[in-house]
Design a protein around this motif. Structure first.
Motif, PDB file in Angstrom:
ATOM      1  N   PRO A   1     -40.548  -3.939  33.751  1.00 42.28           N
ATOM      2  CA  PRO A   1     -39.528  -4.708  34.486  1.00 42.28           C
ATOM      3  C   PRO A   1     -40.107  -5.418  35.711  1.00 42.28           C
ATOM      4  N   GLN A   2     -41.051  -4.771  36.373  1.00 42.14           N
ATOM      5  CA  GLN A   2     -41.656  -5.414  37.552  1.00 42.14           C
ATOM      6  C   GLN A   2     -42.703  -6.440  37.134  1.00 42.14           C
ATOM      7  N   ALA A   3     -43.408  -6.152  36.035  1.00 42.70           N
ATOM      8  CA  ALA A   3     -44.431  -7.084  35.545  1.00 42.70           C
ATOM      9  C   ALA A   3     -43.785  -8.399  35.120  1.00 42.70           C
ATOM     10  N   PHE A   4     -42.692  -8.305  34.361  1.00 43.13           N
ATOM     11  CA  PHE A   4     -42.009  -9.511  33.889  1.00 43.13           C
ATOM     12  C   PHE A   4     -41.548 -10.382  35.052  1.00 43.13           C
ATOM     13  N   ARG A   5     -40.984  -9.734  36.064  1.00 41.38           N
ATOM     14  CA  ARG A   5     -40.473 -10.501  37.192  1.00 41.38           C
ATOM     15  C   ARG A   5     -41.580 -11.313  37.854  1.00 41.38           C
TER      16      ARG A   5
ATOM     17  N   LEU B   1     -43.753   2.519  31.115  1.00 40.77           N
ATOM     18  CA  LEU B   1     -43.841   1.087  30.851  1.00 40.77           C
ATOM     19  C   LEU B   1     -42.462   0.457  30.853  1.00 40.77           C
ATOM     20  N   ARG B   2     -41.566   1.099  30.127  1.00 37.44           N
ATOM     21  CA  ARG B   2     -40.262   0.506  29.876  1.00 37.44           C
ATOM     22  C   ARG B   2     -39.395   0.457  31.136  1.00 37.44           C
TER      23      ARG B   2
ATOM     24  N   GLY C   1     -48.556  -2.180  41.393  1.00 36.64           N
ATOM     25  CA  GLY C   1     -49.541  -1.253  41.953  1.00 36.64           C
ATOM     26  C   GLY C   1     -49.703   0.003  41.115  1.00 36.64           C
ATOM     27  N   VAL C   2     -50.906   0.603  41.174  1.00 34.76           N
ATOM     28  CA  VAL C   2     -51.128   1.858  40.445  1.00 34.76           C
ATOM     29  C   VAL C   2     -50.180   2.938  40.922  1.00 34.76           C
ATOM     30  N   GLY C   3     -49.803   2.864  42.194  1.00 33.84           N
ATOM     31  CA  GLY C   3     -48.891   3.870  42.749  1.00 33.84           C
ATOM     32  C   GLY C   3     -47.589   3.950  41.970  1.00 33.84           C
ATOM     33  N   GLN C   4     -47.120   2.808  41.464  1.00 29.75           N
ATOM     34  CA  GLN C   4     -45.879   2.799  40.694  1.00 29.75           C
ATOM     35  C   GLN C   4     -46.043   3.612  39.404  1.00 29.75           C
ATOM     36  N   ALA C   5     -47.169   3.393  38.732  1.00 26.86           N
ATOM     37  CA  ALA C   5     -47.416   4.123  37.482  1.00 26.86           C
ATOM     38  C   ALA C   5     -47.588   5.615  37.770  1.00 26.86           C
ATOM     39  N   GLU C   6     -48.267   5.928  38.877  1.00 26.86           N
ATOM     40  CA  GLU C   6     -48.478   7.340  39.208  1.00 26.86           C
ATOM     41  C   GLU C   6     -47.159   8.019  39.546  1.00 26.86           C
TER      42      GLU C   6
ATOM     43  N   LEU D   1     -41.993 -10.432  21.828  1.00 25.31           N
ATOM     44  CA  LEU D   1     -42.093  -9.041  21.386  1.00 25.31           C
ATOM     45  C   LEU D   1     -43.553  -8.687  21.091  1.00 25.31           C
ATOM     46  N   LEU D   2     -44.210  -9.591  20.366  1.00 26.34           N
ATOM     47  CA  LEU D   2     -45.615  -9.375  20.044  1.00 26.34           C
ATOM     48  C   LEU D   2     -46.450  -9.301  21.328  1.00 26.34           C
ATOM     49  N   GLY D   3     -46.125 -10.170  22.282  1.00 29.81           N
ATOM     50  CA  GLY D   3     -46.842 -10.172  23.554  1.00 29.81           C
ATOM     51  C   GLY D   3     -46.719  -8.833  24.269  1.00 29.81           C
ATOM     52  N   VAL D   4     -45.517  -8.262  24.250  1.00 30.33           N
ATOM     53  CA  VAL D   4     -45.318  -6.955  24.895  1.00 30.33           C
ATOM     54  C   VAL D   4     -46.169  -5.904  24.198  1.00 30.33           C
ATOM     55  N   VAL D   5     -46.154  -5.939  22.857  1.00 30.94           N
ATOM     56  CA  VAL D   5     -46.922  -4.946  22.098  1.00 30.94           C
ATOM     57  C   VAL D   5     -48.422  -5.085  22.403  1.00 30.94           C
ATOM     58  N   VAL D   6     -48.920  -6.318  22.359  1.00 32.80           N
ATOM     59  CA  VAL D   6     -50.360  -6.518  22.553  1.00 32.80           C
ATOM     60  C   VAL D   6     -50.758  -6.194  24.003  1.00 32.80           C
TER      61      VAL D   6
END
Ligand code: ATP
Ligand code: MG
Lengths: 214, 260
Positions: free
Chosen positions: A135-139, A129-130, A111-116, A31-36
């Motif tokens: 979800p893609q970062a964790f995988r 993020l959520r 990719g930045v495209g996902q965030a955009e 949890l702390l890791g996600v926050v940081v």
């Protein structure tokens, strides 16, 4: 009663404490890791700096020193926690920095495209993020996060140094009476190995189950 | 976007206000002056095609309109309201402005249907079942109803881009931005995407389309805007523009892209 079975019960308690400490700490550290990690990529420069400083400080101090500081120095300021809680807090804070870096590495693979695209449909920063980024970062970093969990498991043995009676401490205690170091510490070592294998197994399964279709 | 276009109704809400009004827009990347005093007004229901050489600022203009890029100066109004700065208001505005990217940018860990329902459920708070039903209608409309449960990577480029259009339409946007939606596609898939866009235009959607597909411009555009070096150099109806471009730069550009 046969003294050997008495020791087995004692060692069993130590093992349970180690597992408890590992589970509680892993959850808190994640949890702390996600926050940081979130702080480190958020749009507010000040918060990014806070995240950076946190990681740099925690990663550049020995865990044992942190434990000793927390357990023996804080009471001088009038702050005391139960031993188990102290150990859990310090190990979680320490491993949280490593989880944060792993998660950030995962975020960088998205990719930045996902965030955009996420922002373009009206998701807020935290929603993006959520639902899209994390979800893609964790995988992408399940394997390294599994390794951090294994390191965390091993690091719980340092709690022995500040008096938590976990597996290593118990083995030590039993050995003081029995003077059978080879037997006792090999047994304890095997228990750690089994736990580590279990974590590896779980991460492997997770990785396969959650793989993104490419 | 299902059924009758409501463009006329919206026009009645704000009889005088254009859907998009850009005034004096400036954008710098460091010292690179990318948009130079751009004015652009797009009426409700109007389809504007933006063309121009590479690096002329077309993408940047598009991205400024939903604040994926922050303009250096000037004003942008969408449906009569100035573009909010950061925060929830901006998110709300973006929900009203659909965007289709050259590289699709579908969410890789979600099925096509989940890609389409994410915005409506999380941003518009549409109940899940309703969002799914509406998403299926949209996927049917763009011709990929059978791909609802596939993951983006299992689709062809043309199918991915049509899914991305459905995802944008699911927000019931007031205006749609397309940044070279067919440039990343194999030639045989270009038309399936353009056909969807033409039908959208025919339904009265307000659209700003950066594209080099002159066929689309002729079929669907109300106006062609030619950009060069960060400026809007020319703005005219497609017939007029293609028959007799006024500026030297536009003539030069057209002769280059129409050769092949
Ligand atoms: N993120 C960025 N950082 C720095 N410079 C940028 C950035 N994005 C674009 N530019 C510069 O801004 C100018 C305009 O770029 P833009 O992408 O808007 O052009 P374009 O008309 O869309 O070109 P193309 O047809 O190649 O897509 C170019 O000089 C480009 O190098
Ligand atoms: Mg571009």
């Amino acid at each position: 009663m046969n003294p050997f079975s008495g020791y087995l019960t004692e060692l069993g308690h130590g093992l349970v404490t180690t597992v408890e400490l590992t589970v509680v700490t892993t959850i808190a550290a994640l949890l702390l890791g996600v926050v940081v990690a979130t702080l480190r990529i958020c749009p507010v420069p000040l918060l990014r700096t806070v995240g950076l400083v946190y990681v740099e400080v925690l990663q550049n101090l020995p865990l044992l020193a942190l434990l000793v500081l927390f357990v023996f120095a804080l009471p001088q300021l009038g702050i005391t926690f139960p031993l188990f809680t102290s150990a859990a807090i310090v190990i979680a804070a320490y491993e949280g920095a490593y989880f944060a870096e792993a998660i950030r590495a995962g975020i960088n693979t998205v990719g930045v495209g996902q965030a955009e695209a996420a922002r373009a449909i009206g998701l807020t920063f935290s929603q993006s993020l959520r639902y899209v980024i994390l979800p893609q970062a964790f995988r992408a970093v399940i394997q390294p996060m599994g390794n951090i969990s294994i390191a965390l498991l091993m690091n719980t043995s340092l709690a022995a140094a500040v008096g938590v009676v976990e597996l290593t401490q118990t083995a030590n205690n039993v050995n003081l009476v029995e003077a059978q170091p080879l037997l006792i510490f090999t047994g304890a070592g095997l228990a750690y190995m089994l736990l580590a294998l279990l974590i590896g197994l779980v991460t492997g399964r997770l990785e396969r189950r959650l793989a993104i279709v490419r | 976007m299902t059924g009758t276009p409501s463009a006329d109704l919206r026009a009645a809400d704000h009889p005088a206000a254009p859907m998009v009004a850009v005034r004096g827009l400036q954008k710098w990347f460091g010292t690179n002056h990318v948009l130079r005093d751009v004015d652009l007004t797009v009426a409700t229901g109007e389809v504007v095609v933006v063309i121009g050489p590479s690096g002329s600022g077309k993408s940047t203009l598009c991205r400024c309109l939903n604040r994926l890029e922050v303009a250096g100066a000037g004003s942008i109004e969408i449906d009569g309201r100035p573009l909010p700065a950061e925060g929830r208001d901006l998110a709300r505005l973006r929900a009203d402005v659909g965007m289709v990217f050259q590289s699709f940018n579908l969410f890789g860990h979600r099925t096509v249907l989940e890609n389409v329902t994410l915005g409506p459920t999380k941003v518009r708070k549409v109940p899940r079942a309703q969002a799914r039903a509406e998403a299926r209608v949209l996927l049917d409309r763009v011709g990929i109803a059978d791909k609802a449960d596939a993951y983006p990577a299992q689709l062809s480029g043309g199918q991915q881009q049509r899914a991305a259009i459905a995802r944008a339409l699911a927000m019931r946007p007031k205006v749609m931005l397309f940044d070279e939606p067919t440039s990343a596609l194999d030639p045989e898939m270009v038309n399936e995407v353009l056909d969807v866009m033409v039908s959208l235009a025919a339904d009265g959607m307000t659209m700003i389309v950066v594209t080099h597909e002159m066929g689309f411009a002729r079929r669907a555009a109300d106006r062609v805007v030619f950009m060069d070096d960060g400026r809007i150099v020319e703005s005219a109806g497609p017939e007029e523009f293609f028959a007799a471009p006024r500026s030297e730069r536009a003539r030069d550009f057209l002769s280059k892209i129409l050769q092949h």
